[in-house]
Design a protein around this motif. Structure first.
Motif, PDB file in Angstrom:
ATOM      1  N   ASP A  41      32.027  60.066  43.897  1.00 12.80           N
ATOM      2  CA  ASP A  41      31.607  59.979  42.508  1.00 12.80           C
ATOM      3  C   ASP A  41      32.720  59.390  41.661  1.00 12.80           C
ATOM      4  OD1 ASP A  41      29.036  61.190  42.887  1.00 12.80           O
ATOM      5  OD2 ASP A  41      30.071  63.126  43.130  1.00 12.80           O
ATOM      6  N   GLY A  42      32.440  59.263  40.385  1.00 15.75           N
ATOM      7  CA  GLY A  42      33.436  58.733  39.471  1.00 15.75           C
ATOM      8  C   GLY A  42      33.260  57.251  39.224  1.00 15.75           C
ATOM      9  N   GLU A  43      34.151  56.708  38.408  1.00 19.16           N
ATOM     10  CA  GLU A  43      34.071  55.310  38.023  1.00 19.16           C
ATOM     11  C   GLU A  43      34.592  54.393  39.123  1.00 19.16           C
ATOM     12  OE1 GLU A  43      34.661  55.799  33.184  1.00 19.16           O
ATOM     13  OE2 GLU A  43      36.365  55.199  34.443  1.00 19.16           O
ATOM     14  N   ALA A  44      33.851  53.326  39.352  1.00 15.54           N
ATOM     15  CA  ALA A  44      34.318  52.304  40.292  1.00 15.54           C
ATOM     16  C   ALA A  44      35.464  51.525  39.669  1.00 15.54           C
ATOM     17  CB  ALA A  44      33.173  51.359  40.643  1.00 15.54           C
ATOM     18  N   ILE A  45      36.281  50.915  40.515  1.00 17.96           N
ATOM     19  CA  ILE A  45      37.281  49.954  40.052  1.00 17.96           C
ATOM     20  C   ILE A  45      36.599  48.600  40.093  1.00 17.96           C
ATOM     21  CG2 ILE A  45      39.533  48.915  40.492  1.00 17.96           C
ATOM     22  CD1 ILE A  45      40.291  51.519  41.954  1.00 17.96           C
ATOM     23  N   TYR A  46      36.215  48.118  38.929  1.00 14.92           N
ATOM     24  CA  TYR A  46      35.372  46.926  38.858  1.00 14.92           C
ATOM     25  C   TYR A  46      36.223  45.688  38.626  1.00 14.92           C
ATOM     26  CZ  TYR A  46      31.248  44.094  37.943  1.00 14.92           C
ATOM     27  OH  TYR A  46      30.262  43.136  38.020  1.00 14.92           O
ATOM     28  N   PHE A  47      36.488  44.955  39.709  1.00 20.17           N
ATOM     29  CA  PHE A  47      37.273  43.724  39.652  1.00 20.17           C
ATOM     30  C   PHE A  47      36.388  42.521  39.971  1.00 20.17           C
ATOM     31  CE2 PHE A  47      41.940  45.239  40.412  1.00 20.17           C
ATOM     32  CZ  PHE A  47      41.841  46.047  39.294  1.00 20.17           C
ATOM     33  N   CYS A  48      35.183  42.512  39.374  1.00 23.13           N
ATOM     34  CA  CYS A  48      34.224  41.451  39.674  1.00 23.13           C
ATOM     35  C   CYS A  48      33.704  40.773  38.408  1.00 23.13           C
ATOM     36  CB  CYS A  48      33.052  42.030  40.477  1.00 23.13           C
ATOM     37  SG  CYS A  48      32.177  40.825  41.488  1.00 23.13           S
ATOM     38  N   GLY A  49      34.501  40.821  37.351  1.00 19.55           N
ATOM     39  CA  GLY A  49      34.088  40.179  36.105  1.00 19.55           C
ATOM     40  C   GLY A  49      34.008  38.674  36.202  1.00 19.55           C
ATOM     41  N   ASN A  50      34.623  38.095  37.235  1.00 18.73           N
ATOM     42  CA  ASN A  50      34.505  36.656  37.464  1.00 18.73           C
ATOM     43  C   ASN A  50      33.119  36.288  37.999  1.00 18.73           C
ATOM     44  OD1 ASN A  50      35.363  38.116  39.824  1.00 18.73           O
ATOM     45  ND2 ASN A  50      35.541  36.151  40.868  1.00 18.73           N
ATOM     46  N   SER A  51      32.326  37.290  38.346  1.00 16.72           N
ATOM     47  CA  SER A  51      30.973  37.055  38.832  1.00 16.72           C
ATOM     48  C   SER A  51      29.939  37.570  37.832  1.00 16.72           C
ATOM     49  CB  SER A  51      30.775  37.731  40.191  1.00 16.72           C
ATOM     50  OG  SER A  51      29.521  37.428  40.723  1.00 16.72           O
ATOM     51  N   LEU A  52      30.100  38.824  37.403  1.00 16.34           N
ATOM     52  CA  LEU A  52      29.224  39.409  36.385  1.00 16.34           C
ATOM     53  C   LEU A  52      30.022  40.427  35.586  1.00 16.34           C
ATOM     54  CD1 LEU A  52      26.382  39.735  35.113  1.00 16.34           C
ATOM     55  CD2 LEU A  52      25.992  41.591  36.765  1.00 16.34           C
ATOM     56  N   GLY A  53      30.151  40.187  34.291  1.00 13.78           N
ATOM     57  CA  GLY A  53      30.889  41.102  33.426  1.00 13.78           C
ATOM     58  C   GLY A  53      30.111  42.382  33.164  1.00 13.78           C
ATOM     59  N   ASP A 233      33.100  21.801  33.889  1.00 17.15           N
ATOM     60  CA  ASP A 233      32.359  23.038  34.150  1.00 17.15           C
ATOM     61  C   ASP A 233      33.300  24.179  33.776  1.00 17.15           C
ATOM     62  OD1 ASP A 233      31.364  25.402  35.227  1.00 17.15           O
ATOM     63  OD2 ASP A 233      30.528  24.443  36.994  1.00 17.15           O
ATOM     64  N   MET A 234      32.943  24.936  32.736  1.00 14.63           N
ATOM     65  CA  MET A 234      33.813  26.005  32.248  1.00 14.63           C
ATOM     66  C   MET A 234      33.274  27.391  32.580  1.00 14.63           C
ATOM     67  SD  MET A 234      35.537  24.582  28.829  1.00 14.63           S
ATOM     68  CE  MET A 234      34.403  25.367  27.708  1.00 14.63           C
ATOM     69  N   ALA A 235      32.459  27.494  33.630  1.00 14.86           N
ATOM     70  CA  ALA A 235      31.857  28.774  33.990  1.00 14.86           C
ATOM     71  C   ALA A 235      32.904  29.860  34.181  1.00 14.86           C
ATOM     72  CB  ALA A 235      31.011  28.623  35.260  1.00 14.86           C
ATOM     73  N   HIS A 236      34.000  29.526  34.873  1.00 17.37           N
ATOM     74  CA  HIS A 236      35.037  30.516  35.147  1.00 17.37           C
ATOM     75  C   HIS A 236      36.215  30.404  34.180  1.00 17.37           C
ATOM     76  CE1 HIS A 236      32.767  30.698  38.896  1.00 17.37           C
ATOM     77  NE2 HIS A 236      33.302  31.884  39.071  1.00 17.37           N
ATOM     78  N   GLY A 237      36.055  29.568  33.160  1.00 21.57           N
ATOM     79  CA  GLY A 237      37.132  29.372  32.201  1.00 21.57           C
ATOM     80  C   GLY A 237      36.902  30.057  30.871  1.00 21.57           C
ATOM     81  N   ILE A 238      35.686  29.951  30.327  1.00 19.05           N
ATOM     82  CA  ILE A 238      35.415  30.486  29.002  1.00 19.05           C
ATOM     83  C   ILE A 238      35.595  32.009  28.990  1.00 19.05           C
ATOM     84  CG2 ILE A 238      32.915  30.678  29.387  1.00 19.05           C
ATOM     85  CD1 ILE A 238      32.593  29.833  26.410  1.00 19.05           C
ATOM     86  N   GLY A 239      36.367  32.497  28.041  1.00 19.11           N
ATOM     87  CA  GLY A 239      36.654  33.920  27.947  1.00 19.11           C
ATOM     88  C   GLY A 239      37.733  34.390  28.892  1.00 19.11           C
ATOM     89  N   ASN A 240      38.253  33.481  29.709  1.00 23.56           N
ATOM     90  CA  ASN A 240      39.242  33.817  30.731  1.00 23.56           C
ATOM     91  C   ASN A 240      40.576  33.148  30.427  1.00 23.56           C
ATOM     92  OD1 ASN A 240      40.695  34.292  33.112  1.00 23.56           O
ATOM     93  ND2 ASN A 240      39.482  32.871  34.331  1.00 23.56           N
ATOM     94  N   TYR A 258      27.754  35.043  31.455  1.00 25.19           N
ATOM     95  CA  TYR A 258      27.599  36.357  32.075  1.00 25.19           C
ATOM     96  C   TYR A 258      28.832  36.819  32.833  1.00 25.19           C
ATOM     97  CZ  TYR A 258      25.987  33.045  35.672  1.00 25.19           C
ATOM     98  OH  TYR A 258      25.869  31.977  36.525  1.00 25.19           O
ATOM     99  N   LYS A 259      29.864  35.998  32.883  1.00 27.24           N
ATOM    100  CA  LYS A 259      31.088  36.399  33.578  1.00 27.24           C
ATOM    101  C   LYS A 259      32.033  37.085  32.585  1.00 27.24           C
ATOM    102  CE  LYS A 259      30.539  32.470  36.719  1.00 27.24           C
ATOM    103  NZ  LYS A 259      30.087  33.203  37.915  1.00 27.24           N
ATOM    104  N   TYR A 260      32.999  36.359  32.070  1.00 29.12           N
ATOM    105  CA  TYR A 260      33.998  36.953  31.184  1.00 29.12           C
ATOM    106  C   TYR A 260      33.472  37.245  29.783  1.00 29.12           C
ATOM    107  CZ  TYR A 260      37.153  35.582  34.927  1.00 29.12           C
ATOM    108  OH  TYR A 260      37.758  35.445  36.148  1.00 29.12           O
ATOM    109  N   PRO A 421      40.877  41.420  37.848  1.00 26.62           N
ATOM    110  CA  PRO A 421      41.048  42.462  36.821  1.00 26.62           C
ATOM    111  C   PRO A 421      40.882  41.849  35.431  1.00 26.62           C
ATOM    112  CG  PRO A 421      43.178  41.859  37.752  1.00 26.62           C
ATOM    113  CD  PRO A 421      42.146  41.078  38.514  1.00 26.62           C
ATOM    114  N   VAL A 422      39.921  42.338  34.678  1.00 28.86           N
ATOM    115  CA  VAL A 422      39.548  41.734  33.397  1.00 28.86           C
ATOM    116  C   VAL A 422      40.172  42.505  32.242  1.00 28.86           C
ATOM    117  CG1 VAL A 422      37.601  41.157  31.896  1.00 28.86           C
ATOM    118  CG2 VAL A 422      37.415  40.814  34.369  1.00 28.86           C
TER     119      VAL A 422
END
Length: 463
Positions: A41-53, A233-240, A258-260, A421-422
């Motif tokens: 249980d508990g909170e996951a360590i979510y290091f997948c914001g590069n895929s879905l924030g 293509d700024m998919a992985h750039g915008i907000g990052n 939907y990423k950063y 890590p976001v």
């Protein structure tokens, strides 16, 4: 902080206490370990914001408000809205934030459609091949949707181009033998060698697989000196990472949200068109690109809205747009420069820990990994961990152990695990815990640990 002096967990917790942005984590809903396929249980360590924030709590509030407007007001919500967000202008509160974030004028930015649809839209207008200049430069390792889309456009010009030209239209960039990322000087050499035939250069701002940040400021002058257009293509750039489209003199660009930017699964994307860029009368027209002043008069003649919004097609989907507002307002409140400073420290700490591992670049034949992602300043938050080729087939088992222990990243076959890590919702303490989980997963593999069933936890980075 260097790899010779890696931080203890106590030091990481202290960094979190002293972090001026530590309050932003409470703005988000953190996933549960078990719900993400883990054990416990508990909170996951979510290091997948590069895929879905993650879901911004204020975005949930906004969505409920829109559902209430739909339920209580129905069609009149397009024009009269209790929260001053009439649906026919749902993009208006988004545009100023987006323009500021990408370094552009508001008139050059549109919130519309999806990344690949926007790519096709802009290429239809601005890819104008001639018998002399018809080639498109793109990296061979580009995201598949970009690769497929770009290849389709020369074929649409078979009245101008010969079959031989169509077959020869794509110039694919690839790293030097034995290297994982592209060198700026090698890209410039390709441009020089093919300067008489290149029509468009299409690159990512941040490469999805390796996390490499491209040196757009150095590449743009060269692209324009050979008479070509420059698209991003700024998919992985915008907000990052920092985006300066006007300053870099980029011609056009597309992105997703939907990423950063945490706008939700398959949320509406956006695009940029440099002021004054001439489409030569080639445009895929649609109702929503018509001048807003006369749009509802239903006139037979198309009169485009000046600027980027004149390339829109349909009205803006409310439910896949409005969650974006919460993150854009949060970024404006935090200050993107402050986010960049934390990003360097947060991801830099993970890099230091990874490089301190005995599994990092081990002797030949041993279990271990290398980092595909360049060091600062040539990256954003993402670090791509490549299990060494001689350890063929073990990556899915390693990845499954990470997920089982509450670390959510994503896998890219055959041997890459991406961790990101976001800034807005991850902690330094989580960086330390993630490193320990990875170390334990590698140790178990080294000791002959075996998982009989590898779960399919591939967090696919969709268009």
């Amino acid at each position: 902080m260097s790899s010779s002096s890696t931080p203890s967990m106590e030091e990481l917790i202290k960094l979190d206490r002293e972090d001026p942005l530590n309050w932003t984590r409470d703005e988000f809903e953190i996933p549960n370990i078990k719900a993400c396929g883990g054990e416990g249980d508990g909170e996951a360590i979510y290091f997948c914001g590069n895929s879905l924030g993650l879901l911004n709590k204020k975005a949930r509030k906004h969505m409920i408000e829109e559902l209430d407007v739909w339920g209580s007001s129905s069609v009149t919500g397009h024009f009269s809205h209790p929260h001053s967000r009439p649906w026919k202008h749902v993009d208006r509160p988004l545009t100023p934030h987006l323009a500021k974030l990408v370094g552009a004028k508001e008139s050059e930015v549109a919130h519309s459609s999806t990344l690949t649809s926007n790519l096709h839209n802009l290429f239809t207008s601005f890819y104008k091949p001639t018998d002399k200049k018809w080639k498109i430069v793109i990296e061979k390792g580009s995201f598949p949707s970009d690769w497929y889309a770009i290849h389709s456009h020369p074929k649409l010009h078979d009245a101008i181009l010969s079959q031989e030209q169509i077959d020869d239209a794509i110039i694919g960039l690839e790293p030097r033998e034995g290297e994982d990322t592209l060198r700026t000087e090698d890209i410039i050499k390709v441009l020089e060698d093919n300067k008489d035939t290149i029509a468009i250069v299409w690159l990512p701002l941040v490469q999805y697989y390796t996390g490499q940040l491209f040196d757009i400021a150095s590449l743009s002058p060269k692209v324009h000196s050979i008479g070509a257009l420059f698209g991003l293509d700024m998919a992985h750039g915008i907000g990052n990472v920092e985006c300066k489209l006007n300053e870099w003199n980029v011609d056009f660009a597309v992105w997703c949200t939907y990423k950063y930017l945490n706008a939700g699964p398959a949320a509406i994307g956006g695009y940029y068109i440099k002021e004054g860029l001439d489409d030569g009368g080639k445009r895929l027209a649609g109702w929503w690109g018509n001048d807003a002043a006369t749009r509802f008069q239903m006139l037979p003649e198309f009169r485009p809205t000046p600027g980027a919004k004149g390339y829109q097609h349909s009205c803006t989907p409310v439910f896949s747009s409005i969650p974006l507002l919460a993150t854009l307002e949060l970024i404006d409140k935090v200050g993107f420069d402050n986010m960049l400073n934390k990003s360097k420290r947060l991801t830099g700490t993970l890099e230091d820990l990874l490089k301190s591992s005995r599994y990092y670049n081990p002797p030949k034949g041993k279990i271990g990994f290398k980092l595909l992602t360049p060091t600062l300043p040539d990256r954003g938050t993402q670090l791509s961990i490549s299990i060494l080729p001689e350890n063929k087939g073990i990556m899915p088992r390693i990845f499954s152990r990470l997920a089982s222990n509450g670390l959510v990243g994503d896998e890219r076959h055959p041997n890459v695990i991406r961790l990101s890590p976001v800034v807005l919702y991850n902690k330094f303490e989580e960086v330390g815990k993630a490193f320990k989980i990875l170390e334990d997963a590698l140790l178990e593999e080294e000791q002959g640990g075996h998982i009989t069933e590898v779960k399919d936890n591939d967090m696919v980075s969709k268009d």
